[in-house]
Design a protein around this motif. Sequence first.
Motif, PDB file in Angstrom:
ATOM      1  N   ASP A  41      12.659  -2.195   5.331  1.00 21.76           N
ATOM      2  CA  ASP A  41      12.300  -0.766   5.363  1.00 21.76           C
ATOM      3  C   ASP A  41      11.670  -0.331   4.048  1.00 21.76           C
ATOM      4  N   LEU A  42      12.210  -0.809   2.934  1.00 19.94           N
ATOM      5  CA  LEU A  42      11.646  -0.458   1.635  1.00 19.94           C
ATOM      6  C   LEU A  42      10.243  -1.007   1.476  1.00 19.94           C
ATOM      7  N   LEU A  43      10.007  -2.210   1.980  1.00 18.83           N
ATOM      8  CA  LEU A  43       8.673  -2.800   1.903  1.00 18.83           C
ATOM      9  C   LEU A  43       7.662  -2.011   2.735  1.00 18.83           C
ATOM     10  N   LEU A  44       8.088  -1.594   3.937  1.00 17.92           N
ATOM     11  CA  LEU A  44       7.184  -0.788   4.773  1.00 17.92           C
ATOM     12  C   LEU A  44       6.852   0.529   4.092  1.00 17.92           C
ATOM     13  N   PHE A  45       7.846   1.112   3.426  1.00 17.20           N
ATOM     14  CA  PHE A  45       7.603   2.354   2.688  1.00 17.20           C
ATOM     15  C   PHE A  45       6.602   2.130   1.563  1.00 17.20           C
ATOM     16  N   ALA A  46       6.751   0.985   0.850  1.00 17.76           N
ATOM     17  CA  ALA A  46       5.818   0.668  -0.236  1.00 17.76           C
ATOM     18  C   ALA A  46       4.414   0.439   0.304  1.00 17.76           C
ATOM     19  N   ILE A  47       4.317  -0.231   1.462  1.00 15.03           N
ATOM     20  CA  ILE A  47       2.997  -0.452   2.072  1.00 15.03           C
ATOM     21  C   ILE A  47       2.365   0.893   2.446  1.00 15.03           C
ATOM     22  N   ARG A  86      -7.890   9.873   6.823  1.00 12.97           N
ATOM     23  CA  ARG A  86      -6.659   9.419   7.475  1.00 12.97           C
ATOM     24  C   ARG A  86      -5.730  10.596   7.666  1.00 12.97           C
ATOM     25  N   LEU A  87      -4.723  10.396   8.512  1.00 12.53           N
ATOM     26  CA  LEU A  87      -3.580  11.287   8.579  1.00 12.53           C
ATOM     27  C   LEU A  87      -2.437  10.645   7.791  1.00 12.53           C
ATOM     28  N   GLU A  88      -1.287  11.274   7.766  1.00 10.73           N
ATOM     29  CA  GLU A  88      -0.172  10.773   6.955  1.00 10.73           C
ATOM     30  C   GLU A  88       0.332   9.442   7.511  1.00 10.73           C
ATOM     31  N   PRO A  89       0.397   8.370   6.679  1.00 12.71           N
ATOM     32  CA  PRO A  89       0.949   7.082   7.140  1.00 12.71           C
ATOM     33  C   PRO A  89       2.440   7.224   7.445  1.00 12.71           C
ATOM     34  N   VAL A  90       2.905   6.583   8.526  1.00 13.57           N
ATOM     35  CA  VAL A  90       4.303   6.668   8.941  1.00 13.57           C
ATOM     36  C   VAL A  90       4.808   5.268   9.270  1.00 13.57           C
ATOM     37  N   ASN A 141       2.773   3.725   0.940  1.00  5.97           N
ATOM     38  CA  ASN A 141       2.245   4.353  -0.277  1.00  5.97           C
ATOM     39  C   ASN A 141       0.917   3.718  -0.691  1.00  5.97           C
ATOM     40  N   MET A 142       0.806   2.406  -0.513  1.00  3.43           N
ATOM     41  CA  MET A 142      -0.463   1.746  -0.828  1.00  3.43           C
ATOM     42  C   MET A 142      -1.579   2.241   0.084  1.00  3.43           C
ATOM     43  N   VAL A 143      -1.258   2.407   1.372  1.00  3.74           N
ATOM     44  CA  VAL A 143      -2.262   2.916   2.313  1.00  3.74           C
ATOM     45  C   VAL A 143      -2.710   4.315   1.892  1.00  3.74           C
ATOM     46  N   SER A 144      -1.751   5.143   1.445  1.00  5.12           N
ATOM     47  CA  SER A 144      -2.090   6.497   1.004  1.00  5.12           C
ATOM     48  C   SER A 144      -3.037   6.472  -0.178  1.00  5.12           C
ATOM     49  N   GLU A 145      -2.863   5.472  -1.047  1.00  2.00           N
ATOM     50  CA  GLU A 145      -3.714   5.383  -2.222  1.00  2.00           C
ATOM     51  C   GLU A 145      -5.075   4.783  -1.901  1.00  2.00           C
TER      52      GLU A 145
END
Length: 770
Positions: free
Chosen positions: A436-442, A455-459, A444-448
């Motif tokens: 779950d933490l890795l998906l969250f980090a990914i 895009r819309l908000e990554p989920v 954030n990378m997509v957002s950057e």
Amino acid sequence: MPKLFSSKYLVRLLLFSLLIGTIPVVILGSLSFLRTKHSLQEKVNDSHMKLLQQAQFNVEQQLMLFENLMTQYMSSSLMNEALQTPLSSKYFTMINELNAGLNKLQPFELGVKNIYVTSLRFGWVLSNEGFTTLEDSRMKDMIAEYAKSPEASFWTAMPPETAANGGEAQERLSDAAVPGVRLVKKLPVNWSNTSGLIIGEFPASKLEKLVFNEAEDRETIILDSEFRTLTQPAGQVLQSADALKQAVESIRQAAEPAQGYVTFKSQGEMIGVMYNKSKYNGWYYLSVSSLSDITKDSRSIGWYTLYVSAGVFVMILFLAWIGSKRMYLPIRSVFSLAVGDGKPGEREDRDELQVIGDHISRLRTSELQLSNQLRKHSKQLEGFFIRRLLQGEIRPSETRERWAQFAYDSIDGSYAVMTIQIDTLDKTRYSGHDKDLLLFAIGNMVSELVPREQRLEPVVMVNNQVTICRSRVEQEEELEAAVYAFAEQIQTTVWELLDLKISIGLSRPYKDIQETPQAYKESLESLKYRVRFGEQVILPFQNVLPDTQIAMAYPEWMEKELVDAIKMEDREKARGLLNELIRHALKENPRYIDFQMVLIRLLVDLLREWQEAAGLTVNPMSASGKPMHEQLLDLKTTEEIEAWFYQYIIDPMIAALHTKWEHQNKKISERMLDMIHEECESDLTLEICASRLNYHPNYIKNVFRKETGTNFSDYLSQHRLTLAKRWLVETDMKISEIAERLRYQNSQNFIRYFKKVIDMTPGQYREKHK
């Protein structure tokens, strides 16, 4: 701090108050004066018209009487015989009889001047002047002219020269004035060949007596059909012949020739002419009046209005001054708070509102900063919206609302779903707990890496990181290339920073945001085929599964609204939502097998809701003994499917819920009635009943009113009143004791309520019934 009386804002406030107070007064005063003047003019004109019509009636009554007498004389046998006789002096007997008839046509009341009877055939003329031949008569030319007229009977003006010969010449105000009128009738009556004429002269003096004007500000004039003056103006209003000519010319140019009102200016004075054209003989009846005399009252009203308006203005000035000072005091207080301990010179150089506006602007800036911070913290709400959108749980209307809420620039354009999955955690420094933490980090990378506007908000969805990519342009090829480039960049960045292999599934581009659930399914479906390509791959759906149609996501939001309508017992709404859901499923699922799966899911979900809500075990078998899902799949048309769902599922479900709720509501109302009957002598309230029954007070209030037809408080008061009546008759309890037992604050309140309902006091009731 600026002084109160030297403030620029106070002066502007005072001027504005005067302005908004004065304008309505001026407008109201002007409109009132104009309306009063117009109303007064209408009443005067109406009065003049009635007087004019009365004068016209008097004149025409006399003229008609004279014409009727002439008609009777013409129709006599003596007249018919005379027309066929070459009269001469030897027919003196017939001439005398004719003269006697002429005398009867000239009563004193009519004022008839003379009557002529002439025979065109035998050339004789008989009148009050005697018997003569047509050649010797002074009327020879006029008789010849009258005989040529195509009309059998008509009124005509007397020529002035004829009147002069008769000794009636007068000085007239108008050159067109005539001394009288003649009534000409052809003889014999109702014959096509004219053999004679009868001519009656009606003098102008008689007409003038009939229209005698008693008012100095008005006079009545009669004109013939050719606008010649038949009655002499008195000269009270029309001071010259030119004035009468102007009046006649105004009537000639009027838009309505039969009746109307015209005005003109003569010798610096406005003259009003009310006229009416007679249907009897085409004469014009004029009522001439001076407008200056008519408007005397309106001018006095105007001065009175002006004085009142001036008084009101003085009062407005006083109130504006007092009100402006009072309205300025809060502004002065706000200004004092705004400037604080600043330099007095700097404050006095600026307007109070400007200073306050600067401070509000700074507050607004702070608010925007706070709003931006709140927007950052609203990512969770935005992410929840994206998840519901991916799962197909949002109506189009709600999508537009959320789109505006999260400040997306436009809903038009092209979209594509990008789903990221971690290939494996084996042989990495991570464990399963870190997923779950890795998906969250990914995320954030997509957002950057992907710009905000693309895009819309990554989920995170279960074990996937999902991003909806977008493009303002509608060219799908550009979006495909951009999304693929983003996927490559994300994949490379994750490997470099996290030392982690990921695979990315890409949906086909689409233009309707409501197709997002289907696109999400496409991206998931494409990821299943990485078994062919290995790890760390990018799989566009159109390349992996070309010409493949993915079934549309199940419309859960429609099902939820349908269930809500069923629980609310709204059959019409439930039928409409059922129809919408079936047609939506048919449209979005072109394959019949997918459509059948939607119907089966709908059936199962409704049966589950039925069982949970009604608390009953629902038999999945139909009345025919065949399982419901088999019977559903045997149906051929959407109309049959809709009718089957409504007949066997929705309608029975509504009935079952209604029965359960009725039983439940009846049980609640019965327990409330028991409490009232048993505890009416206590401080029983609706809230106490609700707490004992474990329901909200508003709910049990509505249940009680529906079951009993009355409110809780009214029923409790009525029951207490019934007890009071029984105690008054059956016991010797004091009225104060009864009031105390029934929880009234004092005996006077009880007595007032008892008298209001029973129409007598408790003491009177006891004396009457005990």
